[in-house]
Design an enzyme around this catalytic site. Structure first.
Site, PDB file in Angstrom:
ATOM      1  N   GLU A  42      -4.730   7.624   7.381  1.00 20.57           N
ATOM      2  CA  GLU A  42      -5.695   7.023   6.955  1.00 20.57           C
ATOM      3  C   GLU A  42      -6.083   5.687   7.716  1.00 20.57           C
ATOM      4  O   GLU A  42      -7.027   5.310   7.971  1.00 20.57           O
ATOM      5  CB  GLU A  42      -4.895   6.228   5.594  1.00 20.57           C
TER       6      GLU A  42
ATOM      7  N   GLU B  37       2.217   1.979  -3.475  1.00 13.50           N
ATOM      8  CA  GLU B  37       1.048   2.638  -4.332  1.00 13.50           C
ATOM      9  C   GLU B  37       1.152   3.962  -3.997  1.00 13.50           C
ATOM     10  O   GLU B  37       1.004   4.817  -4.947  1.00 13.50           O
ATOM     11  CB  GLU B  37      -0.218   1.949  -4.021  1.00 13.50           C
ATOM     12  N   HIS B  38       1.433   4.415  -2.712  1.00 11.82           N
ATOM     13  CA  HIS B  38       1.153   5.978  -2.564  1.00 11.82           C
ATOM     14  C   HIS B  38       2.326   6.614  -3.114  1.00 11.82           C
ATOM     15  O   HIS B  38       2.280   7.849  -3.630  1.00 11.82           O
ATOM     16  CB  HIS B  38       1.143   6.216  -0.879  1.00 11.82           C
TER      17      HIS B  38
ATOM     18  N   HIS C  14       0.927  -1.194  -0.037  1.00 10.68           N
ATOM     19  CA  HIS C  14      -0.238  -0.264  -0.172  1.00 10.68           C
ATOM     20  C   HIS C  14       0.938   1.278   0.093  1.00 10.68           C
ATOM     21  O   HIS C  14       0.518   2.278  -0.629  1.00 10.68           O
ATOM     22  CB  HIS C  14      -0.954  -0.135   1.056  1.00 10.68           C
TER      23      HIS C  14
END
Length: 425
Positions: free
Chosen positions: A126, A49-50, A46
């Site tokens: 998040e 991806e950021h 993840h």
């Protein structure tokens, strides 16, 4: 019309021209997600991806955003357990720009220390937002109970502790080993020209590694109970069971069962738990398929005093379908809902591009819409009844709750007692 080309480095290009559109959706789907992380890499898929959007050797993060938005386009990404998807939507004349940006962020990420530290803080926010969302938390708990001590049982986002330990070396190592051209698909749908996209991709994506890529560990369903004591206005509960994977012939039976049990206003659980008894505002069934396992369950949000009766209703409907199967009318409704959902989603270019990519990654071929409809139509009442019977005979279900301790104890006790009685019968 669907066309497929495999490039010299193993990257597959698949497109679907939708002649009535003036826009295109395109992206790169990677057959690597959170399930290929090592324990010490929790949250890395993840985070990568950021970081893909936080600058390359030739573009800053701001320049990436400005270039795509200057032509009215949008770019985004999402990480799941088994794939990571990078995609853009643009007017048809700007497809070359979108391709060039996607190739740049995937092959030339800068991973500068300042950007990494800033993005860690974004990811921590998040994660914090999930902690404020009991409906997200209860699903994380259910996943952990189903697949403990496995990547499939850990939150995709990572934890605040694991994310803080990750750095540029981790990101480089993961990208080099997981983002391999033979495990990636460039998919596009809408106003696209296959030959032009394939020719451009041959040049733009030539620096992708050609290694075999990472393999994910096989899933091992365990089951059990997880709870989190929190003071929310409502308590959230999940009751779940191991289910067929999306490769299994019974996967479409699972989808139909989920719809008729708790997939709409006419479903059994909505009618019995909400409309007739007023036990909850939200209740629904879900069926998740992974490549080698699946998870079926029911999620509901209710007040603590209603938990006992609500669990009895849920287990009662599970038993009823297991004993008698669905009737013909509700089976037909569930099939109609599933077909409509499928066909409506595929009318859009973004969903179509995603479907092309997933079929290519997971099955190595395209499954036609007619083929999908045929698989839905051939599911019978007996198929659904047999699947339901398998669930209520499972030795170890998944139960998860967010709320007072009393909810946790009553949920686990009521579910296990109900299943034990069913096994005796």
């Amino acid at each position: 019309m669907i066309e497929v080309t495999t490039l010299s480095n193993g990257l597959r290009v698949v497109t679907r021209r939708m002649a009535h559109l003036e826009t295109a959706s395109l992206g790169v789907w990677v057959n690597s997600g959170a399930r290929v992380e090592l324990p010490e890499e929790h949250g890395l898929a993840h985070m990568l991806e950021h970081m893909a959007f936080k600058g390359t050797a030739t573009r800053s993060a701001l320049q990436i955003a400005e270039e795509i938005e200057a032509v009215g386009g949008a770019v985004n990404a999402v990480t799941s357990f088994e794939t990571t998807d990078y995609f853009a939507r643009v007017l048809k004349e700007h497809v070359p720009l979108a391709l060039e940006i996607l190739a740049d962020i995937l092959q030339n990420p800068a991973f500068t220390p300042d950007e990494i530290e800033r993005e860690k803080e974004v990811i921590l926010q998040e994660i914090a937002s999930v902690q404020d969302s009991p409906d997200d938390l209860v699903f994380e708990l259910a996943q952990e109970a189903a697949y403990p001590d496995q990547a499939l049982g850990r939150p995709i986002l990572g934890t605040s502790g694991s994310v803080r330990t990750l750095g540029a070396a981790n990101l480089d190592a993961y990208r080099s080993s997981a983002y391999a051209a033979p495990r990636m698909v460039l998919s596009a749908a809408g106003a696209v020209d296959h030959q032009q996209i394939a020719a451009a991709a041959e040049k733009l994506f030539c620096d992708l590694p050609q290694t075999p890529g990472r393999e994910q560990e096989p899933a091992k369903f365990v089951g059990g109970h997880r709870s989190l004591r929190r003071s929310f206005e409502q308590s959230h509960i999940v009751i779940g069971f191991e289910a067929p994977s999306f490769r299994d012939d019974a996967y479409f039976t699972l989808l139909i069962y989920s719809v008729l049990l708790g997939g709409g206003m006419s479903s059994r659980l909505f009618q019995e738990a909400r409309e007739k008894r007023g036990l909850c505002y939200d209740i629904h069934a879900f069926g998740w398929g992974f490549s080698d396992t699946g998870l079926f369950g029911v999620h509901a949000a209710t007040g603590a005093p209603q938990v006992d009766e609500l669990v009895q209703v849920i287990m009662g409907e599970l038993r009823a379908v297991a004993m008698d199967g669905p009737d013909e009318a509700e089976l037909a409704r569930a099939k109609a809902q599933l077909k409509a959902s499928l066909l409506m989603s595929l009318e859009g270019s973004e969903a179509s591009a995603g479907q092309l990519a997933r079929d290519t990654l997971l099955f190595g071929r395209q499954i036609s819409t007619a083929g999908l409809i045929e698989r839905i139509e051939r599911v019978t009442r007996a198929d659904v009844g047999a699947l339901a019977a398998g669930f209520v005979l499972k030795k170890q279900p998944v139960t998860a709750s967010v709320g007072p301790r009393s909810v946790s104890d009553r949920l686990r006790g009521a579910a296990e007692e109900s299943l034990a009685q069913e096994r005796v019968h």
